[in-house]
Design a protein around this motif. Structure first.
Motif, PDB file in Angstrom:
ATOM      1  N   VAL A 229      -8.326  16.192  -0.938  1.00  0.00           N
ATOM      2  CA  VAL A 229      -8.110  16.544  -2.342  1.00  0.00           C
ATOM      3  C   VAL A 229      -7.769  15.306  -3.157  1.00  0.00           C
ATOM      4  CG1 VAL A 229      -6.635  17.840  -3.930  1.00  0.00           C
ATOM      5  CG2 VAL A 229      -7.412  18.896  -1.790  1.00  0.00           C
ATOM      6  N   THR A 230      -6.819  14.497  -2.655  1.00  0.00           N
ATOM      7  CA  THR A 230      -6.384  13.339  -3.433  1.00  0.00           C
ATOM      8  C   THR A 230      -7.454  12.248  -3.464  1.00  0.00           C
ATOM      9  OG1 THR A 230      -5.234  12.474  -1.465  1.00  0.00           O
ATOM     10  CG2 THR A 230      -3.947  13.787  -3.021  1.00  0.00           C
TER      11      THR A 230
ATOM     12  N   THR B   1       0.813  -1.223   0.000  1.00  0.00           N
ATOM     13  CA  THR B   1       0.000   0.000   0.000  1.00  0.00           C
ATOM     14  C   THR B   1       0.845   1.272   0.000  1.00  0.00           C
ATOM     15  OG1 THR B   1      -0.152   0.221   2.426  1.00  0.00           O
ATOM     16  CG2 THR B   1      -1.775  -1.212   1.333  1.00  0.00           C
ATOM     17  N   ALA B   2       2.156   1.125   0.195  1.00  0.00           N
ATOM     18  CA  ALA B   2       2.989   2.292   0.469  1.00  0.00           C
ATOM     19  C   ALA B   2       2.952   3.328  -0.644  1.00  0.00           C
ATOM     20  CB  ALA B   2       4.426   1.853   0.741  1.00  0.00           C
ATOM     21  N   GLU B   3       2.987   2.872  -1.897  1.00  0.00           N
ATOM     22  CA  GLU B   3       3.015   3.842  -3.003  1.00  0.00           C
ATOM     23  C   GLU B   3       1.744   4.687  -3.028  1.00  0.00           C
ATOM     24  OE1 GLU B   3       3.546   4.155  -7.870  1.00  0.00           O
ATOM     25  OE2 GLU B   3       3.016   2.233  -6.959  1.00  0.00           O
ATOM     26  N   LEU B   4       0.591   4.043  -2.875  1.00  0.00           N
ATOM     27  CA  LEU B   4      -0.653   4.799  -2.906  1.00  0.00           C
ATOM     28  C   LEU B   4      -0.780   5.680  -1.663  1.00  0.00           C
ATOM     29  CD1 LEU B   4      -3.275   5.449  -4.350  1.00  0.00           C
ATOM     30  CD2 LEU B   4      -4.345   3.514  -3.161  1.00  0.00           C
ATOM     31  N   VAL B   5      -0.372   5.162  -0.519  1.00  0.00           N
ATOM     32  CA  VAL B   5      -0.411   5.979   0.702  1.00  0.00           C
ATOM     33  C   VAL B   5       0.447   7.226   0.515  1.00  0.00           C
ATOM     34  CG1 VAL B   5       0.253   6.072   3.132  1.00  0.00           C
ATOM     35  CG2 VAL B   5      -0.934   4.059   2.250  1.00  0.00           C
ATOM     36  N   GLU B   6       1.641   7.048  -0.013  1.00  0.00           N
ATOM     37  CA  GLU B   6       2.519   8.201  -0.225  1.00  0.00           C
ATOM     38  C   GLU B   6       1.908   9.168  -1.230  1.00  0.00           C
ATOM     39  OE1 GLU B   6       7.220   9.212  -1.032  1.00  0.00           O
ATOM     40  OE2 GLU B   6       6.413   7.310  -1.757  1.00  0.00           O
ATOM     41  N   SER B   7       1.351   8.642  -2.303  1.00  0.00           N
ATOM     42  CA  SER B   7       0.772   9.505  -3.336  1.00  0.00           C
ATOM     43  C   SER B   7      -0.399  10.318  -2.794  1.00  0.00           C
ATOM     44  CB  SER B   7       0.297   8.660  -4.524  1.00  0.00           C
ATOM     45  OG  SER B   7       1.370   8.009  -5.147  1.00  0.00           O
ATOM     46  N   MET B   8      -1.193   9.692  -1.919  1.00  0.00           N
ATOM     47  CA  MET B   8      -2.387  10.375  -1.417  1.00  0.00           C
ATOM     48  C   MET B   8      -2.113  11.262  -0.204  1.00  0.00           C
ATOM     49  SD  MET B   8      -5.396   7.514  -1.760  1.00  0.00           S
ATOM     50  CE  MET B   8      -6.636   8.673  -1.128  1.00  0.00           C
ATOM     51  N   MET B   9      -1.159  10.829   0.645  1.00  0.00           N
ATOM     52  CA  MET B   9      -1.030  11.477   1.947  1.00  0.00           C
ATOM     53  C   MET B   9       0.277  12.247   2.140  1.00  0.00           C
ATOM     54  SD  MET B   9      -3.953  10.496   2.882  1.00  0.00           S
ATOM     55  CE  MET B   9      -3.938  11.257   4.501  1.00  0.00           C
ATOM     56  N   ALA B  10       1.223  12.116   1.234  1.00  0.00           N
ATOM     57  CA  ALA B  10       2.510  12.786   1.416  1.00  0.00           C
ATOM     58  C   ALA B  10       2.941  13.533   0.160  1.00  0.00           C
ATOM     59  CB  ALA B  10       3.580  11.771   1.814  1.00  0.00           C
TER      60      ALA B  10
END
Length: 310
Positions: A270-271, A254-263
């Motif tokens: 917004v994301t 999940t890390a890539e999507l978490v980073e894209s959405m939350m960092a």
């Protein structure tokens, strides 16, 4: 001369644990708006039903991701009523009611209870920067006046004030303060509260879901679950099944999507709304002062989501 013996270690009794009072897998649901910016109750019902059908045990409404600063008191209550109608008793509903004004918070808590919420999410008062004794009194005032169980929301990056672990430990003595949504990023503090209280601890940052769950947290309140509810829940399911290696693999996935959405420098509202709209799901625009994600940002979000859900 005989060297004095060290003092005996102080006994440390672990507190009994409390179960996941609102469920394990909770989604911090966006608040859908129409194209003209009004509250989209039909869209909220459709989205809520989809999230619950996809494995969400509970929905947290009018939180940070729900754009609570820009929705009216009436809209907040209407949202609870609409979502309650859509999901019935299949999922818990926790309504965000915290503000920087104790009197206003008490009014919102009363409205949420009348509208059918199962609990209230109470963020620390922002902007005024109260010291810990005033912060504790604020939460006690809300819990005393409210007939619903209370989830405290510790997010110092937004409020400017941490709910210190010792304050949480004292507040846990209140019979209606039953849970914490933790966005403090303080693992040691979380361990301390988990050891000393029966509070149901919920990870409020998706990258911490498994780490906190593994040391006794009740589950998570997830923004990413708006767009990948099955994938976020699968981490907890694997851990509960005893396959910790698979749980870790799924969490890392999940890390890539978490980073894209939350960092990415953009708020989760917004994301999440950008991705939901791209998926053809109810979301609508964000309300000013927030602005929609740009084309390049959306392309990156779409790619990360596709890789996770492929």
């Amino acid at each position: 001369m005989t060297k004095p013996s060290p003092p005996p270690a102080r006994a440390f009794a672990l507190a009994p644990t409390r179960g996941p009072v609102f469920g394990r897998a909770l989604c911090a649901m966006v608040t859908p708006f129409t194209g003209s910016g009004g509250l989209d109750l039909d869209g909220a019902q459709l989205l809520a039903d989809r999230l619950v059908s996809a494995g969400c045990d509970g929905l947290v409404l009018s939180g940070t991701t729900g754009e609570s600063p820009t929705t009216s008191d009436t809209e907040k209550a209407d949202l609870v009523r609409a979502v309650r109608e859509a999901v019935g008793e299949r999922a818990s509903i926790v309504a965000g009611v915290g503000t920087f004004d104790t009197r206003h918070t008490l009014e919102l808590a009363s409205d949420a209870e009348k509208a059918g919420a199962d609990g209230v999410l109470v963020v620390g008062p922002y902007y005024s920067l109260p010291p810990q004794d005033a912060l504790e009194a604020y939460f006690r005032d809300v819990a005393d006046a409210c007939g619903l169980p209370v989830m405290l929301y510790d997010i110092p990056g937004r409020t400017g004030v941490r709910i210190e672990p010792d304050t949480l430990i004292r507040l846990a003595e209140h019979p209606r303060i039953v849970a914490v949504k933790d966005c403090s990023a303080d693992f040691l503090g979380a361990h301390k509260v988990l050891a000393r209280t029966a509070l149901a601890y919920y990870a409020g940052c998706d990258e911490h879901n498994l780490a906190l769950y593994a040391v006794g947290a009740a589950g998570y309140v997830s923004t990413v679950a708006n767009v990948a509810p099955e994938r976020m829940r699968a981490v907890l399911d694997a851990f509960d099944a005893g396959d910790t290696a698979e749980a870790a693999r799924l969490q890392r996935g999940t890390a890539e999507l978490v980073e894209s959405m939350m960092a990415s420098g953009l708020p989760g509202a917004v994301t999440a709304k950008a991705l939901l709209g791209d998926l053809g799901l109810p979301a609508g625009p964000v309300r000013p002062p927030l602005r929609p994600a740009g084309r390049d940002t959306l392309a990156g979000l779409r790619a990360a989501h596709e890789r996770l859900t492929a």
